[in-house]
Design a protein around this motif. Structure first.
Motif, PDB file in Angstrom:
ATOM      1  N   ASP A  27       0.836  -1.193   0.000  1.00 41.26           N
ATOM      2  CA  ASP A  27       0.000   0.000   0.000  1.00 41.26           C
ATOM      3  C   ASP A  27       0.874   1.247   0.000  1.00 41.26           C
ATOM      4  N   ALA A  28       0.546   2.215  -0.848  1.00 44.01           N
ATOM      5  CA  ALA A  28       1.353   3.434  -0.967  1.00 44.01           C
ATOM      6  C   ALA A  28       1.407   4.222   0.330  1.00 44.01           C
ATOM      7  N   SER A  29       0.437   4.008   1.219  1.00 44.95           N
ATOM      8  CA  SER A  29       0.430   4.735   2.492  1.00 44.95           C
ATOM      9  C   SER A  29       1.344   4.107   3.541  1.00 44.95           C
ATOM     10  N   ASP A  30       1.863   2.911   3.230  1.00 44.14           N
ATOM     11  CA  ASP A  30       2.744   2.216   4.180  1.00 44.14           C
ATOM     12  C   ASP A  30       4.172   2.758   4.041  1.00 44.14           C
ATOM     13  N   GLU A  76       6.486   0.603  -9.277  1.00 49.27           N
ATOM     14  CA  GLU A  76       5.452   1.244 -10.083  1.00 49.27           C
ATOM     15  C   GLU A  76       4.186   1.436  -9.245  1.00 49.27           C
ATOM     16  N   LEU A  77       3.579   2.636  -9.350  1.00 44.79           N
ATOM     17  CA  LEU A  77       2.361   2.953  -8.609  1.00 44.79           C
ATOM     18  C   LEU A  77       1.142   2.591  -9.447  1.00 44.79           C
ATOM     19  N   ARG A  78       0.264   1.745  -8.891  1.00 43.46           N
ATOM     20  CA  ARG A  78      -0.953   1.333  -9.583  1.00 43.46           C
ATOM     21  C   ARG A  78      -2.107   1.258  -8.576  1.00 43.46           C
ATOM     22  N   ASP A  79      -3.116   2.082  -8.804  1.00 42.04           N
ATOM     23  CA  ASP A  79      -4.318   2.046  -7.966  1.00 42.04           C
ATOM     24  C   ASP A  79      -3.997   2.135  -6.478  1.00 42.04           C
ATOM     25  N   GLY A  80      -3.127   3.053  -6.112  1.00 44.85           N
ATOM     26  CA  GLY A  80      -2.824   3.295  -4.713  1.00 44.85           C
ATOM     27  C   GLY A  80      -1.882   2.293  -4.074  1.00 44.85           C
ATOM     28  N   ARG A  81      -1.309   1.423  -4.892  1.00 45.61           N
ATOM     29  CA  ARG A  81      -0.351   0.447  -4.354  1.00 45.61           C
ATOM     30  C   ARG A  81       0.923   0.486  -5.214  1.00 45.61           C
ATOM     31  N   PHE A  82       2.045   0.192  -4.555  1.00 50.32           N
ATOM     32  CA  PHE A  82       3.312   0.082  -5.268  1.00 50.32           C
ATOM     33  C   PHE A  82       3.575  -1.389  -5.584  1.00 50.32           C
ATOM     34  N   ASP A  83       3.692  -1.700  -6.888  1.00 52.04           N
ATOM     35  CA  ASP A  83       4.183  -3.008  -7.309  1.00 52.04           C
ATOM     36  C   ASP A  83       5.702  -2.920  -7.365  1.00 52.04           C
ATOM     37  N   MET A  84       6.368  -3.747  -6.569  1.00 52.32           N
ATOM     38  CA  MET A  84       7.829  -3.629  -6.437  1.00 52.32           C
ATOM     39  C   MET A  84       8.508  -4.961  -6.726  1.00 52.32           C
ATOM     40  N   THR A  85       9.682  -4.846  -7.304  1.00 52.38           N
ATOM     41  CA  THR A  85      10.573  -5.994  -7.459  1.00 52.38           C
ATOM     42  C   THR A  85      11.835  -5.677  -6.688  1.00 52.38           C
ATOM     43  N   VAL A  86      12.167  -6.528  -5.730  1.00 48.30           N
ATOM     44  CA  VAL A  86      13.321  -6.282  -4.878  1.00 48.30           C
ATOM     45  C   VAL A  86      14.235  -7.500  -4.880  1.00 48.30           C
ATOM     46  N   ARG A  87      15.494  -7.255  -4.549  1.00 48.84           N
ATOM     47  CA  ARG A  87      16.456  -8.351  -4.423  1.00 48.84           C
ATOM     48  C   ARG A  87      17.041  -8.280  -3.026  1.00 48.84           C
ATOM     49  N   VAL A  88      17.012  -9.415  -2.310  1.00 56.43           N
ATOM     50  CA  VAL A  88      17.429  -9.429  -0.903  1.00 56.43           C
ATOM     51  C   VAL A  88      18.396 -10.578  -0.649  1.00 56.43           C
ATOM     52  N   ASP A  89      19.200 -10.396   0.407  1.00 56.98           N
ATOM     53  CA  ASP A  89      20.061 -11.484   0.859  1.00 56.98           C
ATOM     54  C   ASP A  89      19.204 -12.606   1.424  1.00 56.98           C
TER      55      ASP A  89
END
Length: 458
Positions: free
Chosen positions: A407-410, A427-440
């Motif tokens: 959620d974009a408000s988080d 990317e922001l879509r309908d009040g939410r961020f679709d994210m691709t992340v890389r983590v250890d």
């Protein structure tokens, strides 16, 4: 008496504004191995006398010394008093008088008593390999940290000698009153002053180490992965550094052209970021004082995720230089055979014709997968894209790529992801961020459980 092998006179014009210096003879007092000593003969073959002498004259020219002559003085046995035999000492005395020499550079490590005895015999200043490299580092250090490290190394070197040095710590010969004089009292005073200064420098360098640890901790929180360049001096590390980061670090065809460590952001092919660290160049018989003093700087290598071992593959002594770099890495506690962490970069392939270049590619292709090498030209840019791809692949190998929606408000959650993961897409879509992340791997489960993330399908 064995004859000298002469390299020849090598007067070269000094660069504009260079410090004027007297005429110099460079002597290569190289140990001639006894027949049947297989290991010693192998070492001698690895770095021939002419190549070693050429490197020594290059070191002397790096601080604008005027080389009047350079010669090889092979020895079969090291003399405790003068390193060379009596006859060779006398022969060099004649050469010094004939060339009006003010400084003799001995391409070896001299004991304090050997240095003093040679100075008395030749009536001129004598500088050994360690002292020469320290002089170069003293000229090259630009930052406060570099100056501290060089001074500490030089003081540790001088403490065991307390003889007049060419540019550092010239002893004051004289006393006060009618008692004492310039003997034992002055030497003890020198030792005390040097000891006090060493203690102060060590305390200052501890602060430098603490600052570097804070910087590294900050990069780990971001997080930025670190890629460190190591290699023999003049292998082209700074040129490669500039090519990879579009920086303007000084790069020149000169031994130890750059000294102070530099870090810059490295952009990877698919938008990722890393930090690229350029370190001081290594050299054969690198003084232990320098390895110890520069440990704060070289900690960047110790902590690096990937180490790029840059080699001047066009150099006739490339194989021997590789062994010298491996030896210094071992001194630092790094296993040079740790293929998963170390990538070899064969630089300066632009100096080969197409047929030789193809032969190098065939040699590289036959290397085991865990010890790959990459042919590049830092000057022309050839092979750089393949190297960057390999760096990115190695960095990604220990990380998991996840897709998630938040959620974009988080704001707290988004901030946490930026601090603890590498955000590849957002990317922001309908009040939410679709994210691709890389983590250890250590944070994978946290991201999966907190953000309902799912592994990306390749």
């Amino acid at each position: 008496m064995e004859p000298f092998d002469r390299e020849g006179s090598a007067d070269r014009p000094r660069s504009a504004g260079a410090k004027q210096s007297g005429r110099v003879i460079v002597i290569g007092p190289y140990l001639r191995m006894r027949r049947g000593d297989a290991d010693a003969q192998a070492n001698e073959a690895a770095r021939d006398f002419e190549g070693r002498l050429e490197e020594a004259t290059g070191l002397a020219r790096a601080i604008d010394l005027t080389i009047a002559d350079a010669l090889i003085a092979p020895v079969t046995q090291i003399r405790p008093a003068t390193y060379l035999g009596k006859g060779k000492v006398e022969e060099i005395t004649g050469l010094i008088a004939g060339h009006d020499i003010e400084l003799v550079v001995m391409d070896c490590a001299l004991a304090p008593i050997q240095q003093r005895n040679l100075e008395k015999a030749w009536n001129t200043k004598v500088l050994d390999r360690t002292g020469l490299i320290l002089e170069i580092f003293g000229r090259r250090a630009k930052t406060k940290e570099g100056a501290l490290q060089v001074e500490l190394a030089h003081l540790n070197y001088q403490r065991s000698r307390l003889v007049r040095s060419w540019t550092h710590l010239e002893r004051q010969r004289g006393g006060f009153g009618f008692m004492g004089g310039p003997g034992e009292t002055q030497i003890e005073a020198d030792r005390r002053l040097i000891g006090d200064r060493i203690t102060r420098l060590e305390n200052e360098l501890k602060k430098v180490q603490a600052t570097r640890r804070l910087h590294r901790a900050g990069r780990q929180r971001v997080p930025y992965r670190v890629v460190a360049l190591v290699g023999y001096t003049n292998a082209g590390k700074s040129t490669l550094f500039n090519r990879l980061t579009r920086a303007d670090v000084q790069a020149a065809d000169m031994l130890f052209a750059t000294l102070d460590p530099t870090l810059r952001a490295l952009s990877l092919p698919h938008g990722g970021k890393a930090m690229l660290s350029d370190t001081v160049g290594f050299i054969s018989n690198l003084p232990t004082q320098l390895v110890a003093a520069f440990r704060a700087t070289l900690e960047e290598v110790l902590e690096a995720d990937i180490i790029l071992h840059v080699r001047d593959i066009s150099h006739e002594d490339a194989a021997a230089q590789e062994r010298d770099v491996d030896a210094v890495l071992r001194q630092l506690g790094i296993d040079p055979d740790a293929g998963a962490r170390i990538l070899e970069v064969w630089n300066k392939i632009d100096r080969f014709d197409p047929e030789e270049r193809e032969n190098l590619r065939n040699i590289a292709a036959r290397r085991p997968p865990e010890r790959p090498c990459f042919l590049v030209s830092a000057a022309s840019g050839e092979g750089i894209d393949a190297l960057l791809t390999a760096i990115e692949d190695r960095l990604a190998a220990t990380r998991t790529t996840l897709d998630l929606s938040i959620d974009a408000s988080d704001g707290a959650g988004i901030s946490w992801l930026h601090r603890n993961a590498e955000v590849l897409n957002k990317e922001l879509r309908d009040g939410r961020f679709d994210m691709t992340v890389r983590v250890d791997e250590t944070k994978r489960d946290i991201v999966v459980s907190r953000f309902d993330a799912v592994p990306r399908v390749a």
